[in-house]
Design a protein around this motif. Structure first.
Motif, PDB file in Angstrom:
ATOM      1  N   VAL A  95       7.841   2.997   8.736  1.00 46.24           N
ATOM      2  CA  VAL A  95       7.674   4.212   7.664  1.00 46.24           C
ATOM      3  C   VAL A  95       6.732   4.504   7.078  1.00 46.24           C
ATOM      4  N   THR A  96       5.568   4.116   7.761  1.00 48.54           N
ATOM      5  CA  THR A  96       3.560   4.676   7.009  1.00 48.54           C
ATOM      6  C   THR A  96       4.004   5.131   7.466  1.00 48.54           C
TER       7      THR A  96
ATOM      8  N   ARG B  14       0.824  -0.811  -0.117  1.00 48.73           N
ATOM      9  CA  ARG B  14      -0.607  -0.084   0.265  1.00 48.73           C
ATOM     10  C   ARG B  14       1.186   1.315   0.217  1.00 48.73           C
ATOM     11  N   LEU B  15       1.541   1.337   0.308  1.00 50.69           N
ATOM     12  CA  LEU B  15       2.703   2.688   0.697  1.00 50.69           C
ATOM     13  C   LEU B  15       3.776   2.919  -0.622  1.00 50.69           C
ATOM     14  N   LYS B  16       4.047   1.583  -0.752  1.00 48.35           N
ATOM     15  CA  LYS B  16       4.529   1.512  -2.915  1.00 48.35           C
ATOM     16  C   LYS B  16       2.719   2.057  -3.923  1.00 48.35           C
TER      17      LYS B  16
ATOM     18  N   ILE C 104      -1.328  13.988  -3.059  1.00 48.37           N
ATOM     19  CA  ILE C 104      -1.355  14.335  -1.901  1.00 48.37           C
ATOM     20  C   ILE C 104      -1.850  14.178  -0.886  1.00 48.37           C
ATOM     21  N   SER C 105      -3.209  13.861  -1.186  1.00 47.00           N
ATOM     22  CA  SER C 105      -4.053  13.429   0.137  1.00 47.00           C
ATOM     23  C   SER C 105      -4.057  12.699   0.186  1.00 47.00           C
ATOM     24  N   LEU C 106      -3.429  11.852   0.247  1.00 47.44           N
ATOM     25  CA  LEU C 106      -3.192  10.407   0.469  1.00 47.44           C
ATOM     26  C   LEU C 106      -2.817   9.693   2.039  1.00 47.44           C
ATOM     27  N   ASP C 107      -3.133   9.008   2.548  1.00 49.28           N
ATOM     28  CA  ASP C 107      -3.072   8.677   4.497  1.00 49.28           C
ATOM     29  C   ASP C 107      -3.115   6.770   3.663  1.00 49.28           C
TER      30      ASP C 107
END
Length: 411
Positions: free
Chosen positions: A197-198, A169-171, A182-185
């Protein structure tokens, strides 16, 4: 394909699948080997039992774990599954148990006499005899061991997959962030390294979003504050008596107004506020709109390939701006009538002029110092054009041929 191009989750899944398959294949081989040895042992005990059964030696039969069976041989021959078939006997499996049936020798062919009574088998063997194995095969323990190992492998795989899933998911979140979202979570509830890291990535996103919002607000305010005095200066300049100074001052105000418009477009485009609305259009319709933006007519350019009827899937307004910048540059900095070539796979705009230096061919930066000067721009138009073209999935190329600067949009 190189292993580096595969996902970590895919590699781990394939590894566990290989281990799982290998263990079960080895178990199957071991089971078959054990089953064969067991059948050979059964057959040996049945043969020994045949030798002592006519003596009614119950003690030996108990040691051999063999006993006479009450099940009719006809039932076993009809419904049982043959395990081993011998010339005068069969070993069968029926209802989870193993039986041994001794068959009488076949009758001699016609014309042959019956064998001498001295060669006949004992009376107890002249009829079909059925022996039953009462020793249960000890394979349940092997099944239990393998089932336990398979369960542990699956549990460990599920645990490891769950731990590595946030990495996937982070990738994807980083990939979307690279594209401007940039509106991510990316959710993370664990306490391992990947979760940490996440979490840090989410904090960085929040900080970047805050900085980007502050920058956009600042730029909008600056553009708004500069627009008003420039407009007033332009109106004041137009009211002056015509002169060389008045004309020069008018060009200065026009240039400043043009730069502010370019800044506003770049800010809107780079902030992600200008999203693509791609629809199929005829290229000549977009080109007509660009003529209106440039306040010129078709005769200003030499058009080639108009009959191709090129259809492009683009955002009409954005693509028109990109095309307008290229045509505007061709008019301002070229000699003679620019040429627009329309093809199925590209759109090319060429104009006579000196070859562009290597320093000016970097369209990936909004400010190119090689452009700075009193009569040249800052490279903003080409930067904006290149950004719009790339956002559509196309490519902007430059070449110099036949003393002409050519900009090609590869579709």
């Amino acid at each position: 394909m190189s292993i580096n191009k595969h996902s970590v989750l895919t590699i781990i899944s394939l590894f566990f699948l290989f281990i799982f398959t290998l263990i079960n294949a080895l178990f199957w081989v071991a089971l078959q080997y054990t089953q064969k040895r067991h059948e050979e042992e059964q057959l040996r005990r049945f043969f020994l039992a045949e030798r002592v059964i006519h003596e009614r030696d119950e003690t030996t039969l108990k040691h051999l774990m063999i006993r006479p069976s009450l099940i009719p041989s006809a039932t076993l021959l009809e419904k049982g599954e043959v395990i081993i078939e011998l010339p005068f006997a069969k070993m069968l499996e029926y209802e989870g148990k193993t039986f041994f049936i001794h068959l009488p020798p076949p009758k001699p062919p016609f014309g042959f006499k019956e064998p001498h009574p001295d060669f006949m088998p004992p009376p107890s063997f002249r009829d079909i005899e059925v022996l039953e194995d009462v020793l249960e095969q000890e394979s349940l323990l092997l099944w239990a061991i393998v089932a336990g190992i398979d369960t542990l492998i699956l549990i460990f795989f599920a645990y490891l997959f769950r731990k590595l899933l946030p990495l996937y998911r982070l990738k994807n979140a980083i990939r979307l962030f690279k594209d401007g979202d940039i509106s991510l979570d990316a959710p993370s509830n664990g306490k391992d390294e990947i979760s940490e890291v996440t979490k840090e990535f989410n904090f960085v996103l929040e900080k970047i979003a805050s900085m980007k919002e502050a920058r956009s607000l600042f730029l909008r305010n600056v553009l708004h504050e500069l627009k008003t005095p420039i407009m007033k200066g332009s109106l004041t300049c137009e009211s002056l008596e015509p002169s060389h100074e008045q004309e020069r001052l008018g060009r200065i105000f026009a240039r400043m107004n043009y730069l502010l418009d370019e800044f506003a477009k770049i800010e809107r485009f780079s902030s992600g506020a200008w999203s693509l609305n791609r629809v199929e259009y005829r290229f000549v319709d977009i080109l007509d709109h660009v003529y209106d933006l440039l306040l010129c007519d078709r005769d200003t350019f030499t058009l080639k390939g108009e009959e191709s009827g090129l259809i492009v899937l683009v955002d009409f307004e954005l693509f028109a701006i990109a095309l307008k910048n290229l045509l505007d540059n061709a008019l301002k900095y070229g000699r003679g009538k620019p040429t627009v070539v329309i093809s199925e796979h590209f759109i090319e705009i060429c104009s006579l002029g000196d070859e562009m230096s290597e320093a000016k061919r970097d369209f990936s930066k909004p400010f190119n110092r090689a452009y700075e000067g009193s009569s040249t721009g800052l490279g903003l138009g080409l930067y904006l054009t290149n950004s719009i073209v790339q956002k559509h999935g196309f490519m902007l190329k430059y070449s110099y041929q036949d003393e002409s600067n050519c900009f090609e949009i590869c579709l």
